[in-house]
Design an enzyme around this catalytic site. Sequence first.
Site, mmCIF file in Angstrom:
data_model
loop_
_atom_site.group_PDB
_atom_site.id
_atom_site.type_symbol
_atom_site.label_atom_id
_atom_site.label_comp_id
_atom_site.label_asym_id
_atom_site.label_seq_id
_atom_site.Cartn_x
_atom_site.Cartn_y
_atom_site.Cartn_z
ATOM 1 N N HIS A 1 -88.263 -28.628 -20.330
ATOM 2 C CA HIS A 1 -87.370 -29.349 -21.258
ATOM 3 C C HIS A 1 -87.868 -30.730 -21.653
ATOM 4 O O HIS A 1 -87.277 -31.371 -22.517
ATOM 5 C CB HIS A 1 -85.932 -29.384 -20.721
ATOM 6 C CG HIS A 1 -85.676 -30.252 -19.531
ATOM 7 N ND1 HIS A 1 -84.976 -31.428 -19.622
ATOM 8 C CD2 HIS A 1 -85.995 -30.115 -18.229
ATOM 9 C CE1 HIS A 1 -84.861 -31.970 -18.410
ATOM 10 N NE2 HIS A 1 -85.473 -31.188 -17.555
ATOM 11 N N GLN B 1 -93.973 -35.450 -16.740
ATOM 12 C CA GLN B 1 -93.938 -36.328 -17.918
ATOM 13 C C GLN B 1 -95.282 -36.381 -18.637
ATOM 14 O O GLN B 1 -95.384 -36.927 -19.733
ATOM 15 C CB GLN B 1 -93.501 -37.750 -17.520
ATOM 16 C CG GLN B 1 -92.078 -37.827 -16.977
ATOM 17 C CD GLN B 1 -90.999 -37.568 -18.033
ATOM 18 O OE1 GLN B 1 -91.268 -37.500 -19.236
ATOM 19 N NE2 GLN B 1 -89.765 -37.415 -17.590
ATOM 20 N N GLY C 1 -88.810 -28.689 -12.900
ATOM 21 C CA GLY C 1 -89.684 -29.611 -12.170
ATOM 22 C C GLY C 1 -89.176 -29.877 -10.765
ATOM 23 O O GLY C 1 -89.966 -30.008 -9.824
ATOM 24 N N THR C 2 -87.877 -29.934 -10.619
ATOM 25 C CA THR C 2 -87.296 -30.204 -9.293
ATOM 26 C C THR C 2 -87.686 -29.109 -8.308
ATOM 27 O O THR C 2 -88.160 -29.385 -7.203
ATOM 28 C CB THR C 2 -85.752 -30.280 -9.408
ATOM 29 O OG1 THR C 2 -85.428 -31.364 -10.281
ATOM 30 C CG2 THR C 2 -85.097 -30.477 -8.061
ATOM 31 N N CYS D 1 -79.015 -42.237 -12.803
ATOM 32 C CA CYS D 1 -79.172 -41.051 -11.959
ATOM 33 C C CYS D 1 -78.391 -39.899 -12.597
ATOM 34 O O CYS D 1 -77.853 -40.038 -13.698
ATOM 35 C CB CYS D 1 -78.706 -41.318 -10.540
ATOM 36 S SG CYS D 1 -76.953 -41.573 -10.421
ATOM 37 N N SER E 1 -92.304 -29.012 -16.226
ATOM 38 C CA SER E 1 -90.928 -28.716 -16.630
ATOM 39 C C SER E 1 -90.908 -28.469 -18.127
ATOM 40 O O SER E 1 -91.563 -29.183 -18.886
ATOM 41 C CB SER E 1 -90.031 -29.901 -16.274
ATOM 42 O OG SER E 1 -88.736 -29.695 -16.782
ATOM 43 N N THR F 1 -85.180 -12.342 -10.292
ATOM 44 C CA THR F 1 -85.555 -11.841 -11.624
ATOM 45 C C THR F 1 -85.885 -13.026 -12.521
ATOM 46 O O THR F 1 -85.135 -14.002 -12.565
ATOM 47 C CB THR F 1 -84.394 -11.002 -12.215
ATOM 48 O OG1 THR F 1 -84.121 -9.952 -11.289
ATOM 49 C CG2 THR F 1 -84.782 -10.410 -13.563
ATOM 50 N N ASN G 1 -91.682 -41.367 -14.980
ATOM 51 C CA ASN G 1 -90.624 -41.081 -15.949
ATOM 52 C C ASN G 1 -89.899 -42.333 -16.439
ATOM 53 O O ASN G 1 -89.366 -42.351 -17.534
ATOM 54 C CB ASN G 1 -89.611 -40.091 -15.360
ATOM 55 C CG ASN G 1 -89.213 -40.424 -13.948
ATOM 56 O OD1 ASN G 1 -90.060 -40.508 -13.060
ATOM 57 N ND2 ASN G 1 -87.935 -40.626 -13.717
HETATM 58 N N1 PLP Z 1 -90.333 -35.045 -12.175
HETATM 59 C C1 PLP Z 1 -90.221 -35.982 -13.126
HETATM 60 C C2 PLP Z 1 -91.272 -37.036 -13.241
HETATM 61 C C3 PLP Z 1 -89.140 -35.968 -14.002
HETATM 62 O O1 PLP Z 1 -89.035 -36.899 -14.956
HETATM 63 C C4 PLP Z 1 -88.165 -34.935 -13.865
HETATM 64 C C5 PLP Z 1 -86.976 -34.902 -14.735
HETATM 65 O O2 PLP Z 1 -86.383 -35.916 -15.019
HETATM 66 C C6 PLP Z 1 -88.341 -33.970 -12.865
HETATM 67 C C7 PLP Z 1 -89.434 -34.055 -12.034
HETATM 68 C C8 PLP Z 1 -87.354 -32.855 -12.672
HETATM 69 O O3 PLP Z 1 -87.529 -31.861 -13.645
HETATM 70 P P1 PLP Z 1 -86.337 -30.835 -13.954
HETATM 71 O O4 PLP Z 1 -85.306 -31.600 -14.733
HETATM 72 O O5 PLP Z 1 -86.978 -29.756 -14.762
HETATM 73 O O6 PLP Z 1 -85.828 -30.349 -12.656
#
Ligand code: PLP
Length: 364
Positions: free
Chosen positions: A194, A172, A73-74, A317, A192, A230, A144
């Site tokens: 996970h 989320q 997600g990041t 954090c 994301s 890759t 989140n």
């Molecule tokens: N965006 C939200 C709302 C999240 O809760 C998170 C993870 O905590 C992320 C983005 C980041 O996702 P990732 O851990 O896959 O980088």
Amino acid sequence: MARQPQLYFDNNATAPLRPEAIAAMQAMMGPPANPSSVHGYGRAARMAVEQARADVAMLAGCRSADIVFASGGTEANNLALSVFDHVITSAVEHDSVRRAASDATVIGVDSNGLIDLSHLGQVLGDLPDDRRQRTLVSVMYANNETGVIQPIDEVVRLARDAGVAVHSDMVQMLGKQHLDFAASGLDYASLSAHKIGGPTGVGALLVRPGLRMTSLLSGGGQEQGRRSGTENVLGIVGFGAAAKAAFDDVAHFHAMAAWRDRLEMRLIKGRNDVRLFGAGVSRIGNTSCLALNEKSAETLVMAFDLAGAAISAGSACSSGKVHESHVLKAMNAGEDASRAIRISGGWNTRESDFERLAELVLGL
Ligand code: PLP
């Protein structure tokens, strides 16, 4: 005496791997798997990646071709924002949006955490014509920390009326209901793996057909030139299997809202020091954000852990350190911005787990 099994209530941080994801990844482990190779091994890897793409597309309600697999997600948030010079965003976004925006206009939220739509409309209306093309509205779907769901349809309408592109961090929200990216009017969305029972280190950016994209990484031009490197085949395959299982499991999260509500009611009745956040508006069914008393979130998280329950501080954090939550601060939570804890259920959380958690909190 054996320690009681842990109650795991930190699924918004990460969910346990679904058995389907484990099985799918195990089946792929071993053989060489570069989807760009033309031999049989490569073709098998390509087929597995494309099947996973179709399964993620089903859960997100998009076309397979809209999906750009990335490291999570990041990265997806960073990818979307990197296309634009200016971002209009909310005060409660994840840090991967807040910190990726070099030029940001931040829209406040009310005490429930809902974005101020009239301010958003005003900021969009005031944008000079030459800035519209270079501006992105980025508002998360569900928060989140609190689980609060933003009025995304309204956000999309305002952005579209102003001729400005719009992105949503759906990390989320994925798996909590059947999403329809294609019909949402959104231009970009982040996912994301996970958070839905797939592995860490894999996610996706959804991109509406024909829209601009820049690649953060230069290289072999994978993902149709949109994300070089890759592919993380094992991760992607695990993501796909988790998405497929999550698609059939959405009702579990609908049911969970009632379990969560009952937990909150019991706590309010049984204690006189409970403060809930975002409870007055629409939330994803798995999340409860609350402050309990004068105790710090850190102390509470440790007390829960000793009692056999894994939860998190609303504001933890990456280092695990608790600091004042920017989300709760934006919601005018006062002192409680550094006291709140977050309880978040997942795909394998049962009603009886919520009941045991209630007993545990009432006994603290
Ligand atoms: N965006 C939200 C709302 C999240 O809760 C998170 C993870 O905590 C992320 C983005 C980041 O996702 P990732 O851990 O896959 O980088």
